[in-house]
Enzyme design. Structure first.
Site, PDB file in Angstrom:
ATOM      1  N   ASP A  63      30.290 -27.875 -32.252  1.00  0.00           N
ATOM      2  CA  ASP A  63      30.821 -27.882 -30.886  1.00  0.00           C
ATOM      3  C   ASP A  63      31.869 -26.798 -30.659  1.00  0.00           C
ATOM      4  O   ASP A  63      32.330 -26.151 -31.599  1.00  0.00           O
ATOM      5  CB  ASP A  63      31.389 -29.274 -30.539  1.00  0.00           C
ATOM      6  CG  ASP A  63      32.140 -29.916 -31.700  1.00  0.00           C
ATOM      7  OD1 ASP A  63      32.583 -29.176 -32.592  1.00  0.00           O
ATOM      8  OD2 ASP A  63      32.284 -31.147 -31.716  1.00  0.00           O
ATOM      9  N   ASP A 132      36.852 -43.068 -30.923  1.00  0.00           N
ATOM     10  CA  ASP A 132      35.939 -43.790 -30.026  1.00  0.00           C
ATOM     11  C   ASP A 132      34.489 -43.749 -30.537  1.00  0.00           C
ATOM     12  O   ASP A 132      33.571 -44.147 -29.827  1.00  0.00           O
ATOM     13  CB  ASP A 132      36.011 -43.213 -28.600  1.00  0.00           C
ATOM     14  CG  ASP A 132      35.632 -41.730 -28.542  1.00  0.00           C
ATOM     15  OD1 ASP A 132      35.217 -41.166 -29.584  1.00  0.00           O
ATOM     16  OD2 ASP A 132      35.741 -41.136 -27.453  1.00  0.00           O
ATOM     17  N   HIS A 134      32.789 -40.987 -31.375  1.00  0.00           N
ATOM     18  CA  HIS A 134      31.990 -39.784 -31.080  1.00  0.00           C
ATOM     19  C   HIS A 134      31.654 -39.010 -32.359  1.00  0.00           C
ATOM     20  O   HIS A 134      32.432 -39.005 -33.312  1.00  0.00           O
ATOM     21  CB  HIS A 134      32.653 -38.895 -30.015  1.00  0.00           C
ATOM     22  CG  HIS A 134      33.894 -38.187 -30.435  1.00  0.00           C
ATOM     23  ND1 HIS A 134      35.054 -38.216 -29.694  1.00  0.00           N
ATOM     24  CD2 HIS A 134      34.178 -37.390 -31.501  1.00  0.00           C
ATOM     25  CE1 HIS A 134      35.972 -37.471 -30.280  1.00  0.00           C
ATOM     26  NE2 HIS A 134      35.467 -36.962 -31.387  1.00  0.00           N
ATOM     27  N   GLU A 139      30.446 -38.154 -26.590  1.00  0.00           N
ATOM     28  CA  GLU A 139      31.347 -39.261 -26.275  1.00  0.00           C
ATOM     29  C   GLU A 139      30.543 -40.536 -25.998  1.00  0.00           C
ATOM     30  O   GLU A 139      29.330 -40.477 -25.778  1.00  0.00           O
ATOM     31  CB  GLU A 139      32.183 -38.893 -25.034  1.00  0.00           C
ATOM     32  CG  GLU A 139      33.122 -37.712 -25.239  1.00  0.00           C
ATOM     33  CD  GLU A 139      34.363 -38.058 -26.083  1.00  0.00           C
ATOM     34  OE1 GLU A 139      34.291 -38.970 -26.921  1.00  0.00           O
ATOM     35  OE2 GLU A 139      35.395 -37.387 -25.889  1.00  0.00           O
TER      36      GLU A 139
END
Ligand code: F6R
Length: 256
Positions: A63, A132, A134, A139
């Site tokens: 990313d 979370d 990811h 996400e």
């Protein structure tokens, strides 16, 4: 999933580094998927120390932030150069990191997918995990079949990453990330996680139901996924004793 619980991040990283080193020795033209963030820093330091031959290796990063100038210290281009590439003998043309300044982002993302495919596919994908759940910057509620594309970071992730930028406001909202479908096509996934703040995400990823609400849960569907985690990250696992027993009693031919 193979859950390898170690007393410290160093010990967990040692195992991950040995897995990658073996891959590079067995296949000098390996394709390795790389992650950024604080988690793989030890791994990259260790891989540099191992003095491996990267001359035939191709890499693809997961990313990149959108719209930061490439030289900004927090781009993943800067991160990778600083923490790995400048210290290994990788060929410049074999390095691939999403271009957060591409003029036509959907077109760029399509080409990134094509490049991964043309390279023969990723042999080992290194992953961290967000608090979370990811993976990459997929996400919660990301399509579990998604491909490389633009994503918007959650407030939680921007808060988590504020430590790199000095403030939450400075963290970009948008990123390019490999999709979950892209990650699932790697031949092997190697996920590292350290610290108590990852414990819930790890417990859900390993023992929870598969759900887009924690994207890492999809790794349960991947045939070769190894987790190298420390004790605090393993704190919420219900079957931790079983995973420890399995690892300690691995037959010799299965060890790294
Ligand atoms: C970074 C990436 C992210 C991070 C995750 C954890 O390339 O793909 O999924 O792995 O945000 O970040 P750290 O390691 O900083 O806790």
């Amino acid at each position: 999933m193979e859950i390898i619980i170690q007393p410290s991040p160093e010990a967990a990283t040692d195992i991950a580094a040995r897995i990658i080193a073996r891959q590079l020795r067995e296949k000098p033209k390996s394709v390795i998927g790389l992650a950024t963030g604080s988690t793989p820093l030890l791994l990259y330091r260790k891989l540099i120390e191992m003095n491996l031959d990267w001359s035939g290796v191709t890499t693809f990063n997961l990313d990149e932030y959108i719209s930061l100038p490439r030289e900004h210290p927090q781009t993943y281009h800067s991160f990778m150069r600083e923490n790995l590439f400048r210290n290994i003998n990788i060929a410049e043309e074999n390095i691939h990191i999403p271009d957060g300044n591409a003029k036509d982002i959907p077109q760029f993302c399509m080409e990134y997918e094509q490049q991964i495919h043309a390279s023969g596919g990723i042999d080992i994908q290194v992953l961290g995990i967000g608090t979370d759940g990811h993976i990459g910057f997929n996400e919660p509620t990301s399509s579990l079949a998604s491909r490389t594309r633009i994503k918007t970071l959650t407030q939680q992730t921007r808060r988590d990453n504020a430590r790199f930028f000095g403030s939450e406001e400075a963290v970009p909202h948008h990123v390019i990330t490999m999709g979950i479908g892209t990650i699932m096509e790697a031949r092997q996934n190697l996920l590292l996680a350290f610290g108590q703040n990852k414990a819930r995400a790890i417990a859900e990823a390993v023992e929870g139901p598969i759900t887009a609400s924690n994207p890492a849960t999809i790794l349960q569907m991947h045939p070769v996924t190894k987790l190298c985690i420390d004790e605090p990250a393993a704190a919420d696992l219900k079957r931790a004793d079983y995973y420890r027993w399995v690892y300690t009693n691995k037959p010799d031919w299965q060890t790294f």
